[in-house]
Design an enzyme around this catalytic site. Structure first.
Site, PDB file in Angstrom:
ATOM      1  N   GLY A 177      -9.044  -3.632   0.838  1.00 42.55           N
ATOM      2  CA  GLY A 177      -9.073  -2.509   0.465  1.00 42.55           C
ATOM      3  C   GLY A 177      -8.841  -2.920  -1.350  1.00 42.55           C
ATOM      4  CD  GLU A 178      -7.887   1.303  -5.009  1.00 40.89           C
ATOM      5  OE1 GLU A 178      -7.939   1.323  -6.121  1.00 40.89           O
ATOM      6  OE2 GLU A 178      -7.724   2.205  -4.317  1.00 40.89           O
ATOM      7  CG  PHE A 179      -4.083  -1.742  -3.770  1.00 40.19           C
ATOM      8  CD1 PHE A 179      -3.596  -1.460  -5.066  1.00 40.19           C
ATOM      9  CD2 PHE A 179      -4.017  -0.581  -2.697  1.00 40.19           C
ATOM     10  CE1 PHE A 179      -3.655   0.075  -5.365  1.00 40.19           C
ATOM     11  CE2 PHE A 179      -3.910   0.739  -3.323  1.00 40.19           C
ATOM     12  CZ  PHE A 179      -3.765   1.058  -4.605  1.00 40.19           C
ATOM     13  N   GLY A 180      -6.247  -5.529  -2.629  1.00 41.79           N
ATOM     14  CA  GLY A 180      -6.765  -7.056  -2.166  1.00 41.79           C
ATOM     15  C   GLY A 180      -7.493  -7.387  -3.371  1.00 41.79           C
ATOM     16  CG  HIS A 234      -1.846  -1.083   1.106  1.00 42.87           C
ATOM     17  ND1 HIS A 234      -1.881  -2.066   2.144  1.00 42.87           N
ATOM     18  CD2 HIS A 234      -2.840  -1.318   0.523  1.00 42.87           C
ATOM     19  CE1 HIS A 234      -2.794  -3.039   1.787  1.00 42.87           C
ATOM     20  NE2 HIS A 234      -3.450  -2.748   0.845  1.00 42.87           N
TER      21      HIS A 234
END
Length: 345
Positions: free
Chosen positions: A116-119, A66
């Site tokens: 979050g979006e990166f997951g 992140h």
């Protein structure tokens, strides 16, 4: 109204692996190093990089992937050290309830929770890697409450850490009369063939303008936290009782077990590990998070002590007995902790 306090925003609510930071406050190491620090806890972990990048907070904690992604999105943030090295991260599930196996294809048509979006980006990339598409599973954003979402049956599995969410689910399973082995993980580093799991190392990060304008304060902050970590490594059980005095909810079996599981990942010298940064930067390029010309946003310039050599590639941290699970609780614990604090000072 201005303040001389340095603000430090955690990556989530206070967790046992944050202990060195809270010890620096409890033992007055911050004041002894000439600084005042306010430790803050966010309502939403996804806000941390933006809040620090905007300059509303000076320093904080965030996972490596992140931190890299935040810089790529234009937030002026930089890692100034490492709190927690390479905890195993992956898709956590209950074997008896989910129908998931060690075969990644078993995630087809399952509800998978992510923080979050990166997951979600990681999961989507893995589905393509294993001959599936992002439409072959249902992504549900649950934030940091993966454990609760699994227990309530809202998701079949979720991205979590071996030293946090797996511990929480193992204890819940035991309370239900099931084996702790019912809790399993598909490790992302193994699935993605990364050769490491360091993308979720927890870093100390800061706003670049604050870092540039206040180098001595940043050095003092890191030195105080290093002193807190040294106390923790020397006297882990007693250190934990001091933490309990600050955060009474840490006096629970599950949080003590999270600390015990986290202890082997705690960074001894708090350095940014170049090999890990290189691997995670490469992984972020593979995920399409950063461009080929990305310049790493990390430095060890504010660590004023001797740094250890990097561990050999593939090194697995050994389990270390902290004594925290055998420590007394309640008023007697607090009395013992206070006595040890007086002796240590």
């Amino acid at each position: 109204m201005s303040t001389e306090k340095i603000t430090c925003l955690l990556n989530w609510h206070a967790t046992p692996y944050h202990l060195p930071l809270f010890l620096a406050e409890k033992l007055d190491y911050f004041s002894e190093e000439g600084i005042k620090v306010a430790i803050l806890e966010p309502n939403n972990p996804s806000d941390v990089t933006e809040i620090i990048g905007s300059g509303k907070v000076d320093l904080g904690c965030k996972a490596m992937i992140h931190t890299i992604a935040g810089k790529a999105r234009g937030f002026p943030i930089k890692s100034i050290g490492t709190l927690l090295d390479e905890p195993f991260t992956g898709v956590v599930y209950l074997k008896s309830k989910s129908g998931i196996t060690t075969d990644f294809q078993s995630l087809r048509n399952k509800r998978i929770g992510y923080v979050g979006e990166f997951g979600k980006i990681q999961l989507d990339e893995l589905t393509r890697h294993y001959g599936m598409t992002p439409q072959d599973y249902k992504a549900i954003r649950v934030g940091m409450n993966v454990t609760g979402a699994i227990i309530r049956g809202e998701i079949d599995a979720g991205i979590g850490l071996e030293n946090v969410q797996m511990v929480e689910l193992e204890e819940w399973s035991a309370q239900q009369g099931r084996s702790r082995d019912d809790v399993q993980m598909l490790r992302i580093d193994e699935l993605a063939e990364l050769g490491c799991c360091c993308f979720c190392s927890i870093l100390f990060i800061g706003n670049e303008n604050f870092i540039q304008e206040n180098p001595e304060k940043v050095k003092a902050f890191m030195k105080a936290v290093k002193r807190g970590s040294e106390y923790m490594f020397q006297q882990p059980a007693d250190a934990y009782e001091l933490f309990v005095e600050m955060k009474p909810h840490m006096n629970s079996d599950v949080n003590r077990k999270i600390f015990q599981r986290s202890f082997r990942y705690m960074s001894y010298d708090m350095k940014n590990v170049q090999r890990d940064w290189d691997k995670v930067t490469k992984y972020c390029k593979r995920l399409g998070i950063v461009e080929d010309g990305f310049e790493q946003n990390q430095t060890n310039d504010f660590l004023t002590w001797s740094l250890n050599p990097e561990d050999p590639a593939g090194f697995i941290h050994p389990t270390i007995e902290t004594g925290v699970l055998n420590k007394c609780k309640g008023d007697l614990c607090k009395s013992v902790a206070r006595e040890r604090l007086i002796k240590f000072q």
